[in-house]
Design an enzyme around this catalytic site. Structure first.
Site, short mmCIF file in Angstrom:
data_model
loop_
_atom_site.label_atom_id
_atom_site.label_comp_id
_atom_site.label_asym_id
_atom_site.label_seq_id
_atom_site.Cartn_x
_atom_site.Cartn_y
_atom_site.Cartn_z
N ASP A 212 0.81 -1.22 0.00
CA ASP A 212 0.00 0.00 0.00
C ASP A 212 0.84 1.27 0.00
O ASP A 212 0.31 2.37 0.02
CB ASP A 212 -0.93 0.00 1.22
N SER A 240 -6.73 5.19 -0.40
CA SER A 240 -7.10 3.86 -0.87
C SER A 240 -8.58 3.62 -0.64
O SER A 240 -9.12 3.94 0.43
CB SER A 240 -6.30 2.79 -0.11
N GLN A 290 -5.59 -2.28 -6.77
CA GLN A 290 -6.16 -1.30 -5.84
C GLN A 290 -6.86 -0.19 -6.61
O GLN A 290 -6.40 0.23 -7.68
CB GLN A 290 -5.05 -0.67 -4.99
#
Length: 298
Positions: A212, A240, A290
């Site tokens: 991430d 995110s 993502q």
């Protein structure tokens, strides 16, 4: 759910990557942890996802390895308060086990994770090859450029002692030219400290954290350069929205892994990014997708 007004104190220091994934078990299927800030007063989403996976793995037979996860970020977490992770044991089959985890703060769900675990098995093997890229030993340490404060204070202080990163410059020798409309980024990542070799789940959870770090910024490269190339404050709001991973082969998160990332599209205030993790020897060990919120600041 446990009463969150009676909690242990927040850790005052982080001595290594293992501390980032540490959880306290407070009841059957109930765990508690602390997350550092990724941006001011916002818990780092990669750590939330990694801790949720730790909680799920604590309820699964050690003989089953996690092979996929799917998570949704619903609210920003506050790094000044702990998170409670509630695990639901959805299924324990002959080969596969499924868990759902809800991260709760202030009585509200802020993140949900579904994770699947399986018994390892043998079978045919194939993978996509990675392009030849500069070795991490040939690249500069980006923490030098990030030294300072503000929104990146964690990454320029504590962060540099828990993880290592090397960013392949755009236009580096060996990089194929991306297709029109596609943004790409290549980053080497690993834990700065050695991790126990007898705990595969720990390495998978560490990779969930690492995954991430730069993926959302890849989806926003058409609006601003990545952090290592940027001078001055960020021009966009970036967060995110969801995160999915598939783990293909065993690996160590304390050895260099190449994170090859690309973003094929950005529209409607959202950007999609995809990535693969490769070992130094070119073995494909994990894939990531993502979607991130991408908004220009006004």
């Amino acid at each position: 759910m446990a009463d969150q007004t009676r909690v242990t104190e927040q850790p005052t220091s982080i001595s290594g990557f293992v501390d980032l994934l540490s959880l306290e078990q407070i009841e059957l299927n109930l765990f508690r942890g602390w997350c550092h800030a990724g941006a001011p007063l916002r818990a780092f989403g990669g750590q939330v996802a990694a801790q949720a996976l730790v909680a799920a793995g604590r309820t699964v037979d050690p003989g089953r390895a996690v092979h996929s996860l799917h998570g949704y970020f619903m609210r920003p977490g506050d790094p000044r308060h702990p998170l409670v992770y509630e695990v639901e044991r959805l299924r324990d089959g002959r080969s596969y086990a499924t868990r759902r985890v809800t991260a709760i703060q202030g009585g509200e769900a802020m993140f949900t994770l579904s994770a699947s675990f399986k018994v390892p098995e043998d079978g045919p093997d194939r993978q996509r090859a990675v392009p030849p890229l500069p070795d991490p030993d040939q690249l500069d340490d980006p923490y030098v450029a990030w030294a300072g404060g503000g929104a990146e204070s964690y990454w320029s202080t504590t962060g540099r002692y828990t993880l290592e990163m090397r960013i392949v410059p755009r236009g580096a020798s060996g990089l194929p030219k991306p297709q029109d409309g596609v943004e790409e980024q290549f980053v080497w990542l690993k834990s700065a400290s050695a991790l126990p070799g007898d705990d595969p789940l720990l390495h998978v959870c560490a990779l969930a954290y690492l995954s991430d770090l730069t993926l959302a910024s890849t989806a926003a490269m058409h609006l601003q350069p990545p952090r290592a190339e940027r001078r001055g404050p960020a021009r966009i709001n970036l967060a995110s929205l969801d995160h999915a991973m598939w783990f293909h082969r065993p690996f160590r998160a304390d050895e260099w892994l190449l994170f090859a990332q690309r973003s094929p599209t950005s529209a409607d205030g959202r950007g999609l990014a995809q990535g693969e993790f490769y070992t130094r020897d070119g073995l494909l060990v994990a894939s990531v997708v993502q979607e991130a919120l991408v908004r220009e600041r006004r």
